[in-house]
Design a protein around this motif. Structure first.
Motif, mmCIF file in Angstrom:
data_model
loop_
_atom_site.group_PDB
_atom_site.id
_atom_site.type_symbol
_atom_site.label_atom_id
_atom_site.label_comp_id
_atom_site.label_asym_id
_atom_site.label_seq_id
_atom_site.Cartn_x
_atom_site.Cartn_y
_atom_site.Cartn_z
ATOM 1 N N ALA A 95 0.830 -1.207 0.000
ATOM 2 C CA ALA A 95 0.000 0.000 0.000
ATOM 3 C C ALA A 95 0.863 1.255 0.000
ATOM 4 C CB ALA A 95 -0.929 -0.011 1.213
ATOM 5 N N LEU A 96 1.922 1.245 0.776
ATOM 6 C CA LEU A 96 2.810 2.410 0.826
ATOM 7 C C LEU A 96 3.508 2.624 -0.506
ATOM 8 C CD1 LEU A 96 4.337 1.930 4.366
ATOM 9 C CD2 LEU A 96 3.071 3.931 3.596
ATOM 10 N N ASN A 97 3.986 1.547 -1.117
ATOM 11 C CA ASN A 97 4.661 1.688 -2.414
ATOM 12 C C ASN A 97 3.711 2.189 -3.491
ATOM 13 O OD1 ASN A 97 7.425 0.994 -2.027
ATOM 14 N ND2 ASN A 97 6.832 -1.137 -1.745
ATOM 15 N N GLU A 98 2.470 1.751 -3.429
ATOM 16 C CA GLU A 98 1.489 2.229 -4.403
ATOM 17 C C GLU A 98 1.293 3.735 -4.264
ATOM 18 O OE1 GLU A 98 -3.207 1.468 -5.621
ATOM 19 O OE2 GLU A 98 -2.214 0.182 -4.153
ATOM 20 N N ALA A 99 1.154 4.197 -3.021
ATOM 21 C CA ALA A 99 0.953 5.629 -2.799
ATOM 22 C C ALA A 99 2.208 6.431 -3.153
ATOM 23 C CB ALA A 99 0.562 5.873 -1.343
ATOM 24 N N LEU A 100 3.376 5.904 -2.825
ATOM 25 C CA LEU A 100 4.622 6.620 -3.120
ATOM 26 C C LEU A 100 4.891 6.658 -4.624
ATOM 27 C CD1 LEU A 100 6.687 5.168 -0.166
ATOM 28 C CD2 LEU A 100 6.255 7.605 -0.547
ATOM 29 N N LYS A 101 4.551 5.603 -5.315
ATOM 30 C CA LYS A 101 4.724 5.614 -6.774
ATOM 31 C C LYS A 101 3.814 6.658 -7.409
ATOM 32 C CE LYS A 101 4.032 2.878 -10.974
ATOM 33 N NZ LYS A 101 5.081 3.600 -11.710
ATOM 34 N N GLU A 102 2.581 6.715 -6.944
ATOM 35 C CA GLU A 102 1.639 7.677 -7.507
ATOM 36 C C GLU A 102 2.134 9.108 -7.342
ATOM 37 O OE1 GLU A 102 -3.087 8.964 -7.028
ATOM 38 O OE2 GLU A 102 -2.268 7.255 -5.926
ATOM 39 N N ARG A 103 2.823 9.363 -6.246
ATOM 40 C CA ARG A 103 3.321 10.721 -6.001
ATOM 41 C C ARG A 103 4.667 10.977 -6.683
ATOM 42 N NH1 ARG A 103 3.112 14.682 -1.919
ATOM 43 N NH2 ARG A 103 4.415 16.419 -2.650
ATOM 44 N N LEU A 104 5.575 9.994 -6.627
ATOM 45 C CA LEU A 104 6.950 10.235 -7.054
ATOM 46 C C LEU A 104 7.239 9.813 -8.493
ATOM 47 C CD1 LEU A 104 8.736 9.034 -3.796
ATOM 48 C CD2 LEU A 104 8.317 11.390 -4.505
ATOM 49 N N ASN A 105 6.536 8.810 -8.994
ATOM 50 C CA ASN A 105 6.797 8.353 -10.369
ATOM 51 C C ASN A 105 5.536 7.726 -10.953
ATOM 52 O OD1 ASN A 105 8.696 8.032 -12.563
ATOM 53 N ND2 ASN A 105 8.680 5.838 -12.142
ATOM 54 N N PRO A 106 4.486 8.520 -11.174
ATOM 55 C CA PRO A 106 3.229 7.958 -11.669
ATOM 56 C C PRO A 106 3.392 7.352 -13.056
ATOM 57 C CG PRO A 106 3.207 10.364 -11.779
ATOM 58 C CD PRO A 106 4.436 9.980 -11.018
ATOM 59 N N GLY A 107 2.629 6.321 -13.311
ATOM 60 C CA GLY A 107 2.697 5.653 -14.601
ATOM 61 C C GLY A 107 1.789 4.454 -14.630
ATOM 62 N N PRO A 108 1.555 3.904 -15.815
ATOM 63 C CA PRO A 108 0.601 2.790 -15.954
ATOM 64 C C PRO A 108 1.159 1.436 -15.554
ATOM 65 C CG PRO A 108 1.531 3.347 -18.093
ATOM 66 C CD PRO A 108 2.097 4.339 -17.120
ATOM 67 N N GLY A 109 2.459 1.357 -15.267
ATOM 68 C CA GLY A 109 3.055 0.058 -14.950
ATOM 69 C C GLY A 109 3.111 -0.832 -16.158
ATOM 70 N N ARG A 110 3.610 -0.298 -17.262
ATOM 71 C CA ARG A 110 3.540 -1.028 -18.528
ATOM 72 C C ARG A 110 4.491 -2.201 -18.602
ATOM 73 N NH1 ARG A 110 6.927 2.146 -22.585
ATOM 74 N NH2 ARG A 110 8.129 3.627 -21.338
ATOM 75 N N PHE A 111 5.485 -2.289 -17.723
ATOM 76 C CA PHE A 111 6.413 -3.417 -17.721
ATOM 77 C C PHE A 111 6.113 -4.311 -16.524
ATOM 78 C CE2 PHE A 111 9.463 -0.152 -19.644
ATOM 79 C CZ PHE A 111 9.017 -0.427 -20.936
ATOM 80 N N GLY A 112 5.036 -5.069 -16.610
ATOM 81 C CA GLY A 112 4.689 -5.962 -15.513
ATOM 82 C C GLY A 112 4.417 -5.233 -14.215
ATOM 83 N N GLY A 113 3.836 -4.039 -14.294
ATOM 84 C CA GLY A 113 3.552 -3.243 -13.111
ATOM 85 C C GLY A 113 4.602 -2.209 -12.800
#
Length: 771
Positions: free
Chosen positions: A619-637
């Motif tokens: 959950a923390l990594n999901e929130a931190l990714k959204e803030r610091l490096n948002p993206g669709p996760g096109r390479f297997g997430g």
């Protein structure tokens, strides 16, 4: 500790599995979601992770119980206060072995023909130029496979070979470093045969590859003949194996089946090993078998022993009173010696071999110490006279002994490195090995720019012959002094192979902080050697300075003190719930710490007790990714620029950044070097987002800033070693996102590390007289 808003925090939650806290592993071993229905509290502790099923459901260890399962990076059994062993399963960090560990396996296979073998006679001198038997060479492969989530073939692989004539020493050049080629997977025909049996028994087809790799050639026929062999596949629970067996055997299937009792026995011992035990007391194992529906636990254990799946040990009780000779018979017969009280233990062969090999090797090193200190003694004495404090004591100990223990905190790491540097200046061949690449980097900085690259290594790299000095002509490390930092992280398998590769006369210095979390794998080597009192133990007098050092030092003795932090080195951020914890964590990493402390987000590490829960690493990594490096996760997430950790084994990670991906796999950069992670490893969870990690993953690594998240439902995860380890990961700044209330000081003051059942201490004591 001030509750200053300049640095704020967020929290990672680890809840009871009923609340969604448990980590789960899908059928192919990838760590994914949370548990369904089980009431296992997922905590980190000192062992490994939650029990996971083939279909992704996490489970508790025994039916009707509420076991506490250790977090970390593998699986665990909790031995409860009343002696019942309760199982947990693979959490997922070790799921699917990574390329580095595969390289280690391949390396050890090639080294089998070159490594020195000790002579069988223990009372004679040991020559370093003899060949290593198949048992010792296979030892690392077996232990590595288990630590990576795979189950190696049992007794036949590790069967003791026939004695061979002593070979001649190699007169040519030193052997080359072995290649790091990965092992080929199971044959497609074998996988297809296993898949057919799995489908017939109603088990997930996705288990076919793992089952074929685990059970070997003829796996399909073996599963059909004994469906409970499915328990050897990582992540499968007894209830699932029972269902599989019922589908295949029909009316023949029952709890009294000898095959079931034997398989459950081995499964429980595997879970115990994942939690850190190298053996279990027979009564504890019998009680756990009873909870798993085995009607005759003792018969099940005997069956496992008869089939070579387990071993029974009768170890004398160290604290038992001395036996009294029996009274002589009236007819004048000699007095009979009274039986000495023993402890009956049951364990898996590979860990028994590892502990026995390690005890033999340590005794060999100790007995090989020269009476006069050797040719370098005079020079080392001069170096000691020029040094100060603990460093001088270490140099003198290296001159006089071949096994030395050194204890101390973070600042004390410089002392064994300085001793190694002094030995190197005298022409001795030295190497400093650490648990992590970060530890190796810090050791290299202490040695200075003039030190050769081979003067430092990671333990894994040293064993794989990918780092360090390599082997000499006799198949031993080309070393006179080996310093192992982070020694509490040594598993018994790693330690056994490390000592096997040391020539007579080599000095081994084991250095570490006894307050940190123990190894993520089986054994407690550092603690057992210290308790055995077989060698000098030098305690550092160098304190850890600064507010963080003062705080951590207090935790080490059970005190959670308030410290002055004028530069906001330590900040406490109270939170009420998981949502606020995540919000505050993101705010800390992205804004507060960079602005107030000057540490950028990429140098700030979030640490939390577990992967699951409303504020776990996922959950923390999901929130931190959204803030610091948002993206669709096109390479297997994953997206380019994502911060990740590459899990190379249980408890071992390589932090990195995603660069891209192609048909071969995911491309990341770790420590400035490009790394290709094959697609199948990515699918098995080899790479995870790394803005937030667990305490076990953080061992041996430090960052400029650390944010430690303590959610309210993680209270059962907290212990003094966990808090000590997590709070000590920040070099310049520590933020504590605090939602645990009174559980934090209670954990620091009264929750010691969970005990582990091991045999190393009595084994080595029996071979080495007390100094």
């Amino acid at each position: 500790m001030p509750a200053d808003g300049a640095a704020e925090g967020a929290s990672e939650e680890v809840a009871a599995e009923g609340d969604g806290a448990g980590a789960e592993v899908s059928a192919d071993g990838a760590a994914e979601g949370a548990s369904e229905g089980a009431e296992t509290v997922v905590t980190e502790g000192d062992g490994a992770g939650v029990e996971v099923s083939a279909d992704g459901a996490a489970e508790g260890a025994s039916e009707g119980a509420e076991p506490v399962v250790t977090e970390g990076d593998g699986a665990g059994v909790e031995v409860s206060a009343d002696g019942a062993a309760e199982a947990g399963g693979a959490e997922g960090d070790g799921a699917g072995e990574m390329s580095e560990a595969e390289a280690e396996l391949a390396a050890q296979r090639e080294l089998r023909e070159r490594i020195a073998q000790r002579k069988a006679a223990k009372d004679g001198p040991i020559e370093a130029g003899t060949k290593l038997s198949g048992t010792a060479a296979d030892l690392l492969a077996a232990v590595r496979a288990v630590e990576s989530g795979e189950k190696p073939v049992t007794a036949p692989v590790l069967a003791r070979p026939e004695p061979t004539p002593e070979p001649q020493r190699a007169a040519a050049e030193a052997p080359p470093r072995p290649r790091a080629d990965a092992q080929a997977g199971p044959a497609p025909e074998a996988v297809a045969a296993v898949r057919a049996v799995l489908v017939e028994g109603g088990a997930p087809e996705t288990l076919a590859d793992a089952a074929a790799a685990t059970l070997g050639e003829g796996a399909g026929e073996e599963l059909r003949a004994d469906p409970w062999q499915l328990l050897r596949v990582s992540g499968v629970r007894p209830e699932q194996a029972d269902g599989f067996a019922r589908a295949l055997l029909g009316a023949e299937c029952g709890p009294e089946d000898e095959r079931r009792g034997r398989a459950v026995t081995v499964w429980l011992l595997e879970q115990a090993a994942d939690a850190g035990h190298t053996a279990l007391d027979l009564p504890v194992l019998a009680e756990a078998l009873g909870k798993r529906g085995v009607p005759d636990p003792e018969e099940a254990v005997q069956s496992a022993v008869a089939e070579g799946d387990a071993l029974i040990f009768h170890d004398p009780l160290e604290d038992a009173p001395a036996p009294t000779p029996a009274a002589a018979e009236e007819d004048g017969e000699e007095e009979e010696e009274a039986e000495r009280p023993v402890r009956v233990l049951v364990g898996l062969e590979r860990y028994a071999l590892a502990e026995e090999s390690l005890a033999d090797g340590l005794a060999r090193l100790i007995n090989a110490a020269p009476k006069d200190g050797g040719p370098a003694a005079a020079g080392l004495e001069e170096a000691a006279a020029a040094a100060r404090g603990t460093t001088a004591e270490l140099i003198r100990a290296i001159a006089a002994h071949r096994l030395v223990l050194h204890t101390g905190g973070e600042a004390a790491r410089a002392e064994p490195v300085a001793a190694a540097e002094a030995a190197g200046r005298l022409g001795l061949r030295v190497c400093v090995a650490a648990h992590s690449t970060d530890g190796r980097r810090r050791a290299a900085e202490l040695l200075g720019p003039d030190a050769p690259e081979s003067a430092t290594a990671t333990v894994a790299g040293l064993l794989a012959q990918a780092e360090g000095p390599g082997l000499d002509r006799d198949g031993a490390f080309a070393l006179d002094v080996l310093v192992v930092l982070d020694a509490p992280q040594l598993t018994v398998g790693d330690a056994a192979m490390l000592v096997e590769l040391l020539a007579d006369g080599t000095c081994l210095v084991l250095s570490g902080d006894p307050g940190t979390l123990w190894s993520a794998g089986p054994g407690r080597v550092f603690a057992d050697v210290a308790a055995a009192e077989i060698c000098p133990r030098i305690a550092s007098r160098t304190p850890d300075f600064g507010p963080i050092g003062e705080l951590v030092s207090g935790i080490g003795i059970g005190e959670l003190n308030q410290v002055e932090a004028p530069g906001k080195e330590v900040v406490i951020v109270p939170v009420r719930d998981a949502a606020e914890a995540i919000h505050r964590t993101v705010q800390l990493v992205a804004d507060s710490v960079p602005r107030a402390i000057g540490v950028p987000a990429e140098q700030t590490q979030v640490i939390t007790p577990g992967h699951g829960g409303a504020a776990g690493t996922r959950a923390l990594n999901e929130a931190l990714k959204e803030r610091l490096n948002p993206g669709p996760g096109r390479f297997g997430g994953f997206d380019p620029g994502d911060r990740v950790v590459y899990v190379t084994g249980r408890g071992r990670i390589r932090p990195g950044v995603v660069v891209g991906a192609d048909a071969e796999g995911l491309r990341i950069e770790c420590d400035g070097a490009p790394v290709l992670v094959p697609k199948e490893q990515v699918d098995r969870g080899a790479v995870r987002h790394g803005w937030a990690i667990t305490g076990h993953q953080a061992v041996g690594v430090r960052w400029p800033a650390a944010v430690v998240v303590l959610p309210g439902d993680a209270t059962q995860a907290l212990s003094r070693p966990w808090v000590y380890t997590a709070f000590g990961r920040g070099e310049r700044h520590l933020s504590v996102v605090h939602g645990a209330d009174a559980a934090l000081p209670r954990a620091v003051s009264s929750v010691p590390p969970k005990p582990r059942t091991t045999r190393l201490r009595p084994l080595v004591r029996a071979q080495v007289p007390s100094p």
